[in-house]
Design a protein around this motif. Structure first.
Motif, PDB file in Angstrom:
ATOM      1  N   MET A 127       0.838  -1.206   0.000  1.00 55.31           N
ATOM      2  CA  MET A 127       0.000   0.000   0.000  1.00 55.31           C
ATOM      3  C   MET A 127       0.878   1.265   0.000  1.00 55.31           C
ATOM      4  O   MET A 127       1.004   1.945   1.009  1.00 55.31           O
ATOM      5  CB  MET A 127      -0.916  -0.021   1.220  1.00 55.31           C
ATOM      6  N   ARG A 177       4.270  -4.554   6.862  1.00 51.71           N
ATOM      7  CA  ARG A 177       2.946  -4.659   7.492  1.00 51.71           C
ATOM      8  C   ARG A 177       3.146  -4.905   8.974  1.00 51.71           C
ATOM      9  O   ARG A 177       3.524  -6.015   9.365  1.00 51.71           O
ATOM     10  CB  ARG A 177       2.152  -5.813   6.896  1.00 51.71           C
ATOM     11  N   ASP A 294      -7.597  -2.191   1.767  1.00 54.06           N
ATOM     12  CA  ASP A 294      -6.411  -2.408   0.954  1.00 54.06           C
ATOM     13  C   ASP A 294      -6.832  -2.283  -0.512  1.00 54.06           C
ATOM     14  O   ASP A 294      -7.911  -2.737  -0.893  1.00 54.06           O
ATOM     15  CB  ASP A 294      -5.862  -3.811   1.214  1.00 54.06           C
TER      16      ASP A 294
END
Ligand code: WTA
Length: 641
Positions: A127, A177, A294
């Motif tokens: 992302m 993440r 996402d």
């Protein structure tokens, strides 16, 4: 007419018009966008053949609508604000001007790497803003993107590359993440062992994870950008696209077989996502909008990238997870960037709620004025917490119901306009005509009814086909109720005519808002050498909404049950991805079956839910005795349920 509805009376009026004269209504909406050439025909449709065309003859490029047309008035307005995983790292802001520049640059990179209109490009990125840039660059030149969520395995990427015959993969060395680093490029390398169509891989530098760059195939994003910079003009004219040209393919799970490539086209998708974004969130020119989804899922496509950008909004994109560095991260992001609109998922709300309110202390959430929820039914407790703790009982909550196949929101309140009620998606958006069906295929008229949710008239954002297999599209969505689109969701319409979605009626689980097909998961489990047969059902899970319960018949269970379980979970991770790992694995000697040999999932579901009084008639089973054994065995796992 103005694009944005301003009052409930206006909503009612417009809704009425949209049903009486859908073509006139949608033509009026489409007029708010930039077309290189106007359409000749607003709509032609035949649901029996799943043949749907919107704005035929119209020519456009969606990136001109998302970028170029804002440059004059909004060029210096932030288009994307990016908040990194690590709060210590600097955030980034891309204004509309800068974003357009980067999109054009990368579109030229794509051209330089031999990508043309109609080619398929697989994107497997974390992302970061480059994910949005890569998608928009594809759209700029008419290439079709297929984004794969970072939680999918090499095998899942390979399946998607093979199904679409992708020529190019865009990835990164890795992705952050929380405390983890996902080795994206290495996963892509494994995927490419199982494919033959890919000619080039473009690799963005993000984590500095060591990667092996294959000569002639793999190139660095940064080098490629430098190359086009030295070539002179950064501009890249937008390719003229037909309204019905494919924009992207996004894979989603269904009740049978492999995931389907849901196809969205250019014109209708643009009009629908832009219109619904503006209206549902009642976006105002200076607001900061934060969707926590996402981009690998449809919510991110429609409501981080295309919808907000086509409306000149500021879209905040977050790389990390809600619980890193701690469970107050969302609130830190809200405070830091003065977020006005927060659009998130029930599973995130429930998980943050469980961490306790101390993570909210000292957080300034006063900028928030609208809240949204998507992806799964939101229970009353979570709705109330969201309302009281985050919205301070002042920010309206929009509970938005829709699906990958729909392109955009279908049933939802308009923020601050439609009345709201916990766990209700309330009313259809203009142009959306829901129908509740009984099991005999009759439409249930009037209020205070519940049935299977269908949509009986096309809307511009709906899917057009399933990639490479149109018959599958007809069979899946347009056959159960001829002449209607079937959502596979159950729904009730209360006395006041308000809609409440009750959940899937097919064999698809909704785990933390992720769609998991039980057949697909069983196939993966059955690949393990020791597994004889398996059955997957869902059970209520406090945080995830639904948890995954696996009943498995296997050899060698007695040798080392825990090791076998771990090996089976590793198999699932390898074949689908970690998001599909069962929460509970129960090894059984046998599975309850009908006389014709079909697994009785209804009974297994009841056992997983611990609803043992309610098993129904089991005497007609082929093997009624196994039910007692399964119940006995389940006790061992009970405390976890
Ligand atoms: C469920 C996500 C209740 C539903 C945009 C649907 C919801 C599936 C809601 C689609 C909601 C989505 N209330 N259930 N507000 N929104 N769902 O394709 O079961 O990932 O069929 O699209 O999520 O999931 P998908």
């Amino acid at each position: 007419m103005s694009l944005q509805i301003k009052s409930f009376e206006e909503y009612q009026e417009i809704y009425k018009k949209s049903v009486e004269d859908p073509e006139g209504f949608w033509a009026g909406v489409a007029d708010h966008f930039f077309w290189k050439k106007k359409w000749q025909n607003v709509l032609s449709w035949d649901f029996e053949k799943a043949d749907i065309k919107w704005f035929e003859g119209g020519k456009l490029n969606i990136t001109e609508n998302c970028l170029d047309r804002h440059i004059y008035s909004l060029g210096d307005k932030p288009a994307i604000i990016w908040e990194p995983n690590d709060p210590e790292e600097a955030h980034r802001v891309l204004t509309y001007k800068q974003l357009l520049n980067k999109v054009e640059q990368f579109a030229n990179v794509l051209k330089n790497n031999d990508i043309k209109k109609g080619d398929r490009v697989c994107i497997y990125l974390p992302m970061v803003p480059e994910l949005a840039i890569a998608m928009l660059a594809c759209a700029r030149i008419g290439a079709i993107h297929t984004v794969v969520f970072g939680g999918f395995s090499a095998r899942s990427i390979a399946d998607r590359i093979n199904d679409t015959d992708s020529k190019l993969v865009i990835t990164a060395d890795g992705g952050f993440r929380g405390t983890k680093t996902i080795e994206l490029k290495n996963i892509v390398d494994d995927a490419l062992e199982q494919t033959s169509s890919v000619e080039k891989v473009i690799v963005l530098t993000r984590t500095r994870t060591p990667v092996s760059m294959i000569k002639g195939r793999d190139v660095w994003w940064e080098d490629e950008v430098r190359k086009v910079e030295t070539m002179g003009s950064p501009a890249c004219p937008a390719e003229e696209m037909d309204a019905e040209d494919m924009l992207f393919v996004l894979y989603t799970s269904g009740s049978t077989g492999k995931p389907k490539g849901v196809v969205h086209t250019t014109g209708g998708y643009m009009v629908y996502t832009g219109y619904t974004f503006s209206n549902v969130f009642q976006y105002q020119p200076d607001e900061i909008y934060f969707c926590t989804a996402d981009i690998g899922w449809i919510t991110g496509h429609s409501y981080i990238v295309y919808g907000p950008l086509s409306q000149g909004a500021t879209s905040l994109m977050f790389e990390g997870i809600p619980t890193y560095p701690d469970a107050g991260r969302f609130w830190d992001v809200v405070e830091k960037h003065k977020v006005n609109i927060l659009y998130t998922a029930p599973t995130a709300i429930r998980s943050l709620m469980a961490f306790g309110d101390e993570y909210l202390e000292d957080k300034d959430l006063s900028s928030i004025n609208k809240l949204g929820s998507v992806g799964e039914p939101i229970n009353e407790e979570a709705w109330n917490w969201f309302n009281e703790k985050i919205g301070k009982s002042e920010a309206p909550i929009v509970d938005t119901w829709w699906q990958t196949e729909n392109g955009g929101i279908l049933i939802s309140p308009l923020a601050g306009i439609t009345p709201t009620k916990p766990s209700y998606a309330m009313l259809p958006l203009p142009g959306v005509q829901p129908a509740l069906m009984d099991e005999n295929g009759n439409e249930l008229e009037g209020n205070d009814v519940s049935g299977n949710l269908c949509i009986k008239f096309p809307w511009p954002g709906m899917l057009r086909t399933t990639y490479g297999d149109h018959q599958r599209c007809i069979d899946t969505y347009f056959s159960a109720y001829p002449g209607k689109y079937f959502s596979e969701d159950g729904c009730l319409r209360d006395k006041e005519g308000h809609y409440r979605i009750t959940g899937r009626v097919d064999d698809v689980l909704n785990v933390s808002g992720h769609r998991i097909g039980t057949a697909e998961l069983e196939d993966a489990i059955n690949m393990h050498a020791d597994v004889v047969e398996s059955a997957i059902v869902g059970y209520p899970h406090k945080i995830k909404g639904q948890g995954i319960y696996a009943y498995i018949i296997a050899d060698n269970v007695e040798r080392n049950e825990d090791e076998l379980k771990q090996n089976i979970l590793a198999t699932v991770t390898r074949l689908i991805g970690p998001i599909a790992k069962p929460d509970i694995v129960q090894f059984v000697e046998d599975l309850p079956k009908t006389r014709s040999g079909k697994i009785m999932r209804r009974i297994l579901r009841k056992i997983a839910e611990n609803e043992l009084d309610n098993l129904g008639d089991i005497t007609t089973l082929l093997n009624p005795d196994v039910v007692e054994n399964v119940i006995e065995g389940a006790k061992k796992y009970r405390e976890k349920v």
